[in-house]
Scaffold this active site. Structure first.
Site, short mmCIF file in Angstrom:
data_model
loop_
_atom_site.label_atom_id
_atom_site.label_comp_id
_atom_site.label_asym_id
_atom_site.label_seq_id
_atom_site.Cartn_x
_atom_site.Cartn_y
_atom_site.Cartn_z
N LEU A 20 0.82 -1.21 0.00
CA LEU A 20 0.00 0.00 0.00
C LEU A 20 0.87 1.27 0.00
O LEU A 20 1.67 1.48 0.91
CB LEU A 20 -0.91 0.00 1.24
N ASP A 21 0.70 2.11 -1.00
CA ASP A 21 1.40 3.39 -1.11
C ASP A 21 2.92 3.24 -1.12
O ASP A 21 3.64 4.18 -0.80
CB ASP A 21 0.97 4.33 0.04
#
Lengths: 277, 277, 277, 277
Positions: free
Chosen positions: A221-222
């Site tokens: 994530l990210d």
């Protein structure tokens, strides 16, 4: 006369620029723009060459394959416009900006469709004569919802998927369908404020800048390769809501700049980093 | 192993990159960095190639001369540090910034001397163990003063002269001694506010930005080829004095960036424009 | 006629601006500049008022104490220049910038002394006729070293301590001596890249911006109230060393801007945030 | 509870802030935001006060008129959304940006109509359900055309007229109808490159920045009071067309920022300058 772009990504060696430009010259191709870069840490060579002339793709690539070192990758790309599908939730500013820039030619892309897990942006999309697929996640498991989204997306055979403030995390299965072809805009200057509600995190920390990051989506994530980032200045008087409002412009400009770089075939990915030529 | 920089400036033709990089390859020179640019309006080709290896300058240049089109210019430059002489009047900020950046290695130049028409900055200069020549203009004609300045400057055989807020206009005779080798910082975003007191002009006009421009000095006041420019934002509360104070930082950064570009042999001049590779 | 600055920091209530400006008016003090701010989350009111006139400090403060709500803080500050002590290790760019800006009046501060745990910057400091205390940490425990540093610092009775790339972590005992009076420059856009070697962390992550953060030092490493931040753009071609070099300018400008804000009495601290008026 | 904005523009005098805030306090109005500014050159005082409470406009203004010095101007403005009419020619980017920002609430304005001397932007305008008036200038004198434009505009009773790349010069008669109520975007950093084809002028001069300026329209072409300005960096590789394309984003952001400042009643005009509070 055609225009094509040659992308070379290979282990560094002496004489690579001479080798590649010679082959182009022998094929009577004119070099319009050329950029190259050697990563001295990894020993990798990158080159992007815009060519003009009459192409014999098969022999050109064969000549390159004979001349380049083992482990080389090369691609000859016709400079046609890229097809994109845009995924959205409820916020309109990034979608609106892309629609308008595609409309007036600032972004040279074809928007095949917009797919949303809410129908809030359907009307805006259709004002630009672009199909909108409303695929609600209500009553569906994450996997079922993604399958429905994928089905809508795949029917348009996009080159790239743009997450224009799509607020759900994609599963590894989804990501695996489009490796380095899903572009997300995250509303913070990563790696600060990963995850949910970055403007609230920024407000709590009392920062004096807020920002946005465009990156390829990976399973972390990210954490995917960053394509572009920018910030704007804020001060003590900004609430989290004010930050969110002020951040819209930088989100828009960072995302559209990243779309331009990617769809002009300027972005190489190596490990978790990008080289942009 | 040495490092040198090859600069090529010639009429555009097919295969130039291949030709030049091939010659380098045959000389077993490794290309560290390479940038090229074709000006499609004038049909001129520019290339800057940082090379590493064992150089036979004579045969390398001969090979290039045989291969390049008529009217070509090429230079092979040893990457030694450049010598500069700085001309000043009374304001210390640009001089101080250059002195400090040369001191800490941010600017890789040798400051041979500082020459001033006032002695106000003598003490600051000498703190850095750099000779200061005080050449007052009092009682001298413009020509006499310039001859005295020139004499002081020429004794140091500078590669470049930097006008770090030198507030007198140079005559064509002076400029002719150092064509495209005199760098000036003007405290406005040219072509706005040419000439005297640009901050006062900016205040009168009520602008919301102020700026600075680094350019080569020619015989036309503030009209020479621009090397770099930048601006900062101001508002209604800035007096002309406030603008002058706030402008110091942008003057410093624009000037030192220009010095870096020029002394790293990145700047080509063509007509009244620069190409920076 | 004198100039003083009145700082008010109190719970919000109706009529506070009227109350305060009335008292000033009755004292025949002219308001030169005024800024106020209400934090609607915490319900706190902040006001900074530059006054000119003939001051009776005692009765002015008494009048304010009668009029302001319970729990109010107010300060009347003579606008004299602040005394600072600068702590350094080996890097010269931030120190050099502050020395030069104090020298040419861009920063209106008095540098009482520079204290270093290496003697590398002694010569530079003394070029500006400022005393340098060399307090090596070799052979000393952290506490012993800090006591020696403190002794050198306290002899100069500074208003503020500036950590201009001082590369050791301060203990809570040290910090307690100067609450909200120690200003640090950290070479990242906090909260990204807390702790050691932020440019290496930035390089590993492949970011497209690097930055600097000026903050008050508290007992939580790099977690104190942020005074200012800024960034510059980088690309794939920047090594960690290139980032460190390019970051110098933004470190300098962020730190000197923070020093200016703090020494002009513009910075209020509330919890872990600053209000800058 | 209502919100209104009080604007005061008067000769400076002692105690003005106290006087005005006292009157507000007596009317039991809460000050939400307040900014004031004294121009020391002209001796003029400006104050913008956002108030909340139950308003008795008549007595509030009467109280102010008694208290303020002769020659004062004060306005109490209901914070309703402003009505604008947008004038266009052929370029879509500024219009598109305003349409989108009004659509998503980034600009809190009501677009009453768009009026164009070409019909090229009719379709885009109508996608947002906003009336478009096509008033061709063909076969009409300048005066006749303006009368026809005015007629279309006046029917919508706009508070402000926005020239979103309207490429014709307005006559004094037209300007006189809307003093300080016509906002233009000029595609250069004024006062550089006044008049026609600024990007071509910028290209010819070889500048390294291009910019945009939002200003009120007066009878002197591109000489009216400046509301906002910004620039972006360009380099030698930009043709005039590239500059025009790259300049779109800065034109859009400068114009929409100016519209926001003006329609939030933040902009005072004094002589040929603006004060923005």
């Amino acid at each position: 006369m055609e225009r094509k772009t040659l992308l070379t990504d290979c282990p560094d060696a002496q004489g690579l620029i001479a080798t590649i430009t010679n082959i182009c010259y022998k094929h009577q191709l004119n070099i319009i723009h050329n950029r190259e870069y050697v990563d001295n840490v990894t020993g990798q060579f990158y080159m992007r060459t815009e060519l003009e002339g009459i192409f014999n793709d098969h022999t050109l690539l064969l000549d390159l394959d004979h001349a380049l070192p083992p482990g080389s990758q090369r691609q000859l790309i016709s400079s046609r416009r890229k097809r994109v599908v845009i995924m959205v939730t409820k916020e309109s500013h990034c979608l609106g900006d892309i629609l308008m820039k595609a409309y007036d030619g600032s972004l040279e892309i074809d928007i095949a469709a917009v797919v949303g897990n809410y129908d809030k942006l359907q009307h805006l999309t259709e004002r630009f004569d672009i199909p909108f697929h409303y695929v609600s996640h209500e009553g569906l498991s994450r996997e079922e919802h993604e399958q429905a989204m994928l089905k809508a997306i795949q029917s348009h055979q996009p080159d790239y998927i743009i997450l224009a403030k799509y607020m759900r995390v994609l599963t590894p299965d989804f990501v695996a369908q489009y490796p380095h072809r899903i572009i997300n805009i995250h509303h913070s200057f990563l790696p600060a404020f990963i995850g949910a509600r970055p403007y609230h995190q920024a407000f709590e920390r009392g920062v004096k800048i807020i920002g946005a990051t465009a990156h390829f989506v990976t399973n972390d994530l990210d954490e995917g390769p960053i394509i572009g980032q920018d910030v704007i200045h804020v001060d003590h008087s900004f609430s989290a809501q004010d930050m969110a409002k002020a951040g819209r412009d930088v989100e828009k400009s960072v995302l559209s700049q990243a779309i331009e770089s990617v769809t002009e075939d300027r972005v190489f990915v190596h490990g978790n980093k990008t080289v942009i030529l």
